[in-house]
Write a protein that holds these residues in place. Structure first.
Motif, PDB file in Angstrom:
ATOM      1  N   LEU A 202      -1.953  35.654 -21.339  1.00 19.76           N
ATOM      2  CA  LEU A 202      -2.989  36.020 -22.202  1.00 19.76           C
ATOM      3  C   LEU A 202      -3.382  37.644 -22.061  1.00 19.76           C
ATOM      4  N   THR A 203      -3.664  38.319 -23.293  1.00 19.01           N
ATOM      5  CA  THR A 203      -4.150  39.661 -22.862  1.00 19.01           C
ATOM      6  C   THR A 203      -5.644  39.665 -22.387  1.00 19.01           C
ATOM      7  N   SER A 204      -6.174  40.580 -22.135  1.00 14.10           N
ATOM      8  CA  SER A 204      -7.554  40.830 -21.338  1.00 14.10           C
ATOM      9  C   SER A 204      -8.521  40.303 -22.051  1.00 14.10           C
ATOM     10  N   GLY A 205      -8.303  40.399 -23.344  1.00 17.33           N
ATOM     11  CA  GLY A 205      -9.562  39.932 -24.246  1.00 17.33           C
ATOM     12  C   GLY A 205     -10.833  40.438 -24.093  1.00 17.33           C
ATOM     13  N   THR A 206     -10.826  41.841 -23.710  1.00 19.17           N
ATOM     14  CA  THR A 206     -12.160  42.430 -23.449  1.00 19.17           C
ATOM     15  C   THR A 206     -12.933  42.675 -24.718  1.00 19.17           C
ATOM     16  N   ILE A 244      -3.020  34.488 -10.453  1.00 17.82           N
ATOM     17  CA  ILE A 244      -1.906  34.207 -10.819  1.00 17.82           C
ATOM     18  C   ILE A 244      -1.708  34.232 -12.384  1.00 17.82           C
ATOM     19  N   PHE A 245      -2.912  33.823 -13.035  1.00 17.18           N
ATOM     20  CA  PHE A 245      -2.991  33.645 -14.537  1.00 17.18           C
ATOM     21  C   PHE A 245      -2.703  35.369 -15.270  1.00 17.18           C
ATOM     22  N   HIS A 246      -2.772  36.209 -14.316  1.00 17.18           N
ATOM     23  CA  HIS A 246      -2.714  37.637 -14.981  1.00 17.18           C
ATOM     24  C   HIS A 246      -1.034  37.973 -14.408  1.00 17.18           C
ATOM     25  N   GLY A 247      -0.921  39.102 -15.380  1.00 17.73           N
ATOM     26  CA  GLY A 247       0.343  39.470 -15.180  1.00 17.73           C
ATOM     27  C   GLY A 247       0.717  40.108 -13.712  1.00 17.73           C
ATOM     28  N   THR A 248      -0.319  40.724 -13.106  1.00 14.26           N
ATOM     29  CA  THR A 248      -0.113  41.176 -11.673  1.00 14.26           C
ATOM     30  C   THR A 248       0.228  40.173 -10.639  1.00 14.26           C
ATOM     31  N   GLY A 249      -0.638  39.294 -10.844  1.00 15.60           N
ATOM     32  CA  GLY A 249      -0.627  38.168  -9.774  1.00 15.60           C
ATOM     33  C   GLY A 249       0.664  37.218  -9.994  1.00 15.60           C
ATOM     34  N   VAL A 250       1.024  37.094 -11.218  1.00 18.18           N
ATOM     35  CA  VAL A 250       2.352  36.186 -11.483  1.00 18.18           C
ATOM     36  C   VAL A 250       3.685  36.783 -11.166  1.00 18.18           C
ATOM     37  N   SER A 251       3.512  38.004 -11.598  1.00 18.24           N
ATOM     38  CA  SER A 251       5.018  38.787 -11.385  1.00 18.24           C
ATOM     39  C   SER A 251       5.090  38.892  -9.950  1.00 18.24           C
ATOM     40  N   SER A 344       1.200  46.627 -18.895  1.00 17.27           N
ATOM     41  CA  SER A 344       0.523  45.563 -19.591  1.00 17.27           C
ATOM     42  C   SER A 344       0.855  44.285 -19.876  1.00 17.27           C
ATOM     43  N   THR A 345       0.557  43.387 -20.293  1.00 15.54           N
ATOM     44  CA  THR A 345       0.538  42.290 -20.455  1.00 15.54           C
ATOM     45  C   THR A 345       1.806  42.246 -21.410  1.00 15.54           C
ATOM     46  N   GLU A 346       1.927  43.136 -22.414  1.00 12.36           N
ATOM     47  CA  GLU A 346       2.903  43.096 -23.429  1.00 12.36           C
ATOM     48  C   GLU A 346       4.131  43.715 -22.790  1.00 12.36           C
ATOM     49  N   VAL A 347       4.073  44.922 -22.147  1.00 14.12           N
ATOM     50  CA  VAL A 347       5.227  45.656 -21.812  1.00 14.12           C
ATOM     51  C   VAL A 347       5.736  45.360 -20.536  1.00 14.12           C
ATOM     52  N   ALA A 348       4.871  44.717 -19.513  1.00 17.90           N
ATOM     53  CA  ALA A 348       5.010  44.522 -18.159  1.00 17.90           C
ATOM     54  C   ALA A 348       4.974  45.790 -17.451  1.00 17.90           C
ATOM     55  N   VAL A 349       6.228  46.109 -16.836  1.00 17.51           N
ATOM     56  CA  VAL A 349       6.197  47.469 -16.105  1.00 17.51           C
ATOM     57  C   VAL A 349       6.443  48.580 -16.985  1.00 17.51           C
TER      58      VAL A 349
END
Length: 534
Positions: A202-206, A244-251, A344-349
């Motif tokens: 999920l995107t950050s949803g700020t 883990i739910f965020h791209g940083t942790g899960v990757s 970002s969540t969309e582009v990854a690295v």
């Protein structure tokens, strides 16, 4: 173009071999990993590969203690079979609202083995956000920690519930507990599903309800995007501070498991406990978001010296901007270990700054690794190639998503995806992010990006945190307003702040309003919630 693709693939193989991801000369193990990734996705494949390589090695350490790779693989087999017996089938969506612990890890692996799409939910959700996302993504089952029970009132009654972590004996009747399902079910290997399930971040949803960004296809070769500039190595140890739910942790979780690394995690982040965990497990990598690093560095030299962190080769940071001041303080405390990833969540690295990059240019997000392309464009879609000129950031890679779950997508130019950020390259080709495109403040006809002012403010020893936004102004259209968290014992005043900015930056970048807060509102990954400030 074909030659470029062949060269890129060869470079990716070289990077993965150097890291130990390709077990040369055991070609059969490499083929097994490729097939598993294709059939059951990255979570379950990484666990299976690690269980084959080193079954009795410790794969996970959480609040309850250690689990070997073999135990993780077998317990996730049992969980997959238990879910299957209860009607969870390939293609269905299972949501997980969990902190970092074995229950979430086993759920991730079991979902992959069943061909289920796993929806990773943000533990910072409110009741309304949770219900909206679960319904929008059509989840048929929800795995959650007991502490979040009160948030589930808006979730439709037809969504099955499973408890992943239990804090007390006061468990609702009829709610299955993962531990009990695993203990009572056969743990034989599960046949590969007919189709792979994938997962949804999920995107950050700020600024509203977060959007779903599915990851239905991932390749083993995509791991080279991280390994090219972040020197993770097989058989080491990673402390996972980022959720883990965020791209940083899960990757980094997936990559560490694929490398057969022990992963240490805790349900709640504590800065001093993190240092203790690094020392006790001789961790070589520490994965954080910048606000976590801030809390660690702010412990001060007396506390930092209590723990032996000399094993650390990597502090991996992503999720929000790393200020030059914080990165420099961390380098002073831990040495040349900062690896600052931009994506970002969309582009990854997109890019990674190595310690060498950071030394040359504090604040940089570095260069694109193998398999990634980054380009800047102006408002009319024209390519910007001159250094020092700010433009919109576009990224392309094998890990970029193919559109949100609601059918929408990011802007595309030349096959590259917009990140929503603006930035510039310096003369040496290092990328700097100047801010969000939608955060630009136009004051009296001048464009101001908040990050420049914020970075200046946090360099002061009497400022812990700072955020700058634009507020309506009758004369200038917008004016700058700064929100500041003072350091302990400071009596910093607004006029001192304005004078300080005026002596270092252009006059139109001086905040006319200054407000002091106890803390800045942030989401679970450390991003400032600017809409709340406004």
């Amino acid at each position: 173009m074909l030659l470029g693709k062949v060269t890129e693939t060869a470079r990716s193989i070289e990077v993965m071999w150097k890291a130990g991801l390709i077990p040369f000369p055991r070609v059969d193990e490499g083929l097994f990993a490729l097939v598993a990734m294709r059939k059951i996705g990255p979570f379950a494949a990484a666990a299976q590969v690690a269980a084959r390589r080193a079954p009795h090695a410790v794969g996970l350490v959480d609040d309850r203690g250690p689990l070997t790779f073999k135990q993780l693989d077998m317990q996730s087999n049992a969980l997959a079979r238990a879910w299957e017996s209860r009607g969870i089938r390939p293609g269905t969506v299972v949501a997980a609202l969990c902190r970092d612990h074995r229950g979430l890890v086993l759920s991730m692996c079991a979902a992959g083995k069943l061909g289920v799409r796993l929806l990773l939910l943000n533990t910072g959700f409110g009741r309304g956000q949770l219900a909206d996302v679960v319904m929008r993504e059509k989840a048929t089952a929800l795995i959650y920690d007991q502490e979040f029970t009160q948030l589930l009132s808006g979730v439709p009654a037809g969504v099955e519930r499973y408890l992943a972590w239990v804090d007390t004996d006061d468990v609702l009747d009829g709610i299955p507990v993962l531990d009990e399902l695993i203990a009572s079910t056969d743990d034989r290997p599960v046949p590969y599903p007919e189709r792979r399930g994938g997962f949804v971040l999920l995107t950050s949803g700020t600024t509203g309800t977060p959007k779903g960004a599915p990851r239905e296809r991932t390749s083993l070769f995509d791991s080279a995007q991280f390994l090219d500039r972040v020197p993770l190595r097989a058989g080491e140890c990673t402390y996972l501070g980022a959720p883990i739910f965020h791209g940083t942790g899960v990757s980094q979780f997936i990559l560490s498991y694929a490398l057969g690394c022990k992963v240490v995690m805790r349900r709640r982040f504590d800065p001093e406990e993190t240092l203790r965990g690094v020392e006790e497990n001789r961790c070589t990598a520490l994965v954080l978001v910048p606000t976590m690093l801030q809390r660690i560095v702010d412990l001060g030299p007396d506390v930092l010296r209590k723990y032996d962190t000399s094993s650390l080769r990597i502090i991996f940071l992503a999720g929000s901007a790393l200020s030059p001041d914080l990165g420099n303080r961390a380098t002073e405390a831990f040495g040349d270990v900062i690896h600052n990833l931009y994506g970002s969540t969309e582009v990854a690295v997109a890019t990674v700054a190595t310690p060498e990059d950071w030394r040359k240019a504090p604040g940089t997000v570095g260069r694109p690794p193998v398999g990634c392309r980054v380009a800047l464009y102006d408002a009319h879609g024209r390519r910007i190639t001159r250094p020092g000129v700010t433009g919109r950031v576009f990224v392309g890679s094998g890990l970029s998503f193919q559109g949100y779950t609601d059918g929408r997508n990011k802007e595309l130019i030349d096959g590259l995806l917009s990140t929503g950020d603006v930035g510039h390259f310096d003369e040496g080709g290092l990328l700097f992010i100047d801010g969000r495109d939608d955060e630009m403040i136009v004051s009296g006809g001048e464009n101001v990006f908040p990050v420049e002012v914020e970075n200046l403010l946090v360099e002061r020893p009497d400022v812990l945190e700072a955020a700058v936004i634009g507020v309506p102004d009758a004369e200038f259209g917008q004016r700058l307003k700064a929100f500041i968290v003072r350091a302990g014992g400071s009596d910093l005043r607004a006029e001192v702040v304005r004078d300080y900015v005026k002596s270092n930056l252009a006059r139109y970048k001086v905040p006319r309003d200054v407000e002091f807060l106890e803390r800045l509102p942030r989401n679970a990954t450390g991003k400032v919630l600017r809409n709340e400030l406004a």
